[in-house]
Design an enzyme around this catalytic site. Sequence first.
Site, PDB file in Angstrom:
ATOM      1  N   PHE A 141      11.225  70.202  26.792  1.00  0.00           N
ATOM      2  CA  PHE A 141      12.473  70.764  26.274  1.00  0.00           C
ATOM      3  C   PHE A 141      12.156  71.423  24.945  1.00  0.00           C
ATOM      4  CE2 PHE A 141      16.324  71.039  23.822  1.00  0.00           C
ATOM      5  CZ  PHE A 141      17.186  71.593  24.742  1.00  0.00           C
ATOM      6  N   ASP A 226       5.224  71.174  19.133  1.00  0.00           N
ATOM      7  CA  ASP A 226       6.663  71.221  18.895  1.00  0.00           C
ATOM      8  C   ASP A 226       7.085  69.857  18.355  1.00  0.00           C
ATOM      9  OD1 ASP A 226       9.416  71.113  18.985  1.00  0.00           O
ATOM     10  OD2 ASP A 226       9.604  72.101  20.932  1.00  0.00           O
ATOM     11  N   LYS A 255      15.445  70.691  13.089  1.00  0.00           N
ATOM     12  CA  LYS A 255      16.319  69.520  13.032  1.00  0.00           C
ATOM     13  C   LYS A 255      16.315  68.841  11.665  1.00  0.00           C
ATOM     14  CE  LYS A 255      16.537  68.672  18.007  1.00  0.00           C
ATOM     15  NZ  LYS A 255      17.835  69.309  18.192  1.00  0.00           N
TER      16      LYS A 255
END
Length: 401
Positions: A141, A226, A255
């Site tokens: 994801f 990531d 984030k």
Amino acid sequence: MTRTDRSIAAAEAHSAHNYHPLPVVVASGEGAWLTDVEGRRFLDMLAGYSALNFGHRNPRLIDAAKAQLDRVTLTSRAFHHDRFAEFCARLAALCGKDMVLPMNTGAEAVETAVKTARKWGYRVKGVPDGRAKIVVAEGNFHGRTTTIVSFSTDPEARADFGPYTPGFEIVPYGDLAALEAAVDEDTVAVLLEPVQGEAGVLVPPPGYLRGVRELTRARNVLFVADEIQSGLGRTGRTFACEHEDVVPDVYVLGKALGGGVVPVSAVVASREVLGVYRPGEHGSTFGGNPLACAVALEVIAMLETGEYQQRATELGDHLHRELGLLTGEGPVTAVRGRGLWAGVDIAPGHGTGREVSQRLMERGVLVKDTHGATIRLAPPLVIGKEDLDWGLDQLRAVLRA
């Protein structure tokens, strides 16, 4: 109708139904706790998918934002501003790299990493034009843009959004032999999550990340990590790659970098990699804006102390010990994770992940399901041990009911 019912009905009437939120309407938050429009308090055990590593309205981050709000919030990159240089230098130092390319959201950062890897492949590695390939993992994801969903294996994320972007090869996560077989002379990068979050907090087999690092170095391929969810303290280290003493060529961050205050993301790499860009080839109006830099600088300062990584280690060890006890009692079939982050698989007969999440919400704990039978736990790193234990008590009660 309750205030909650009215709020949800109003949202359903005028917003696209691209999410399926739990039926709670948050009005305020502080630390690890949220209060809804009815005045009910909830323990946040999701932390915005790690965007809120430092909790809701962390005083240091709010003070940094307020101070910058009184000065300047946006210039665009058409001009320099006085927070940009320090942000880039401090973030590069935190990562042990040379250069930073700031963006806003995680998906933007992944798109930037894809463009960077391809450009490096053409300009530095010498891959023929139009043939650059990036190897990715099943269950990934990385975001929801059209390019990113082109290499997703999640039917919900991918279906009906074609035609898809070429240039990607998908291999099983954790399978080093499959990865080695996929890498060829046109491969410019291997893009991986050191821990797959959306897939259910999947930790790769021991030695996998080290093997990826050795393979990519030997084959002149960029290792792009990531760390949008796994980085910045969540797993007990600044970066999840550190658990195998691995340093990738490229970090993709987001984030928690914005402290839950503003969206901030970045690609961080060596001068050889990010130095391929020339003015006009990539950018963002809001990327690296003064408000974002001010907040992110405070996040970096907090991480530099090591306090939050230590909390994630200690509380994470406790979390996994307690969750491990449930696996022998029937309602839980497996627990995975690293640091203050866990995926919990619910046994058949004890409810779906969504049903367990709703029952926990009714008991004052907020979590989120994924892939049908799994719930994810990722409380803010500032959570107190007593609050964490209370949340785990609610989980035990729900699963034993």
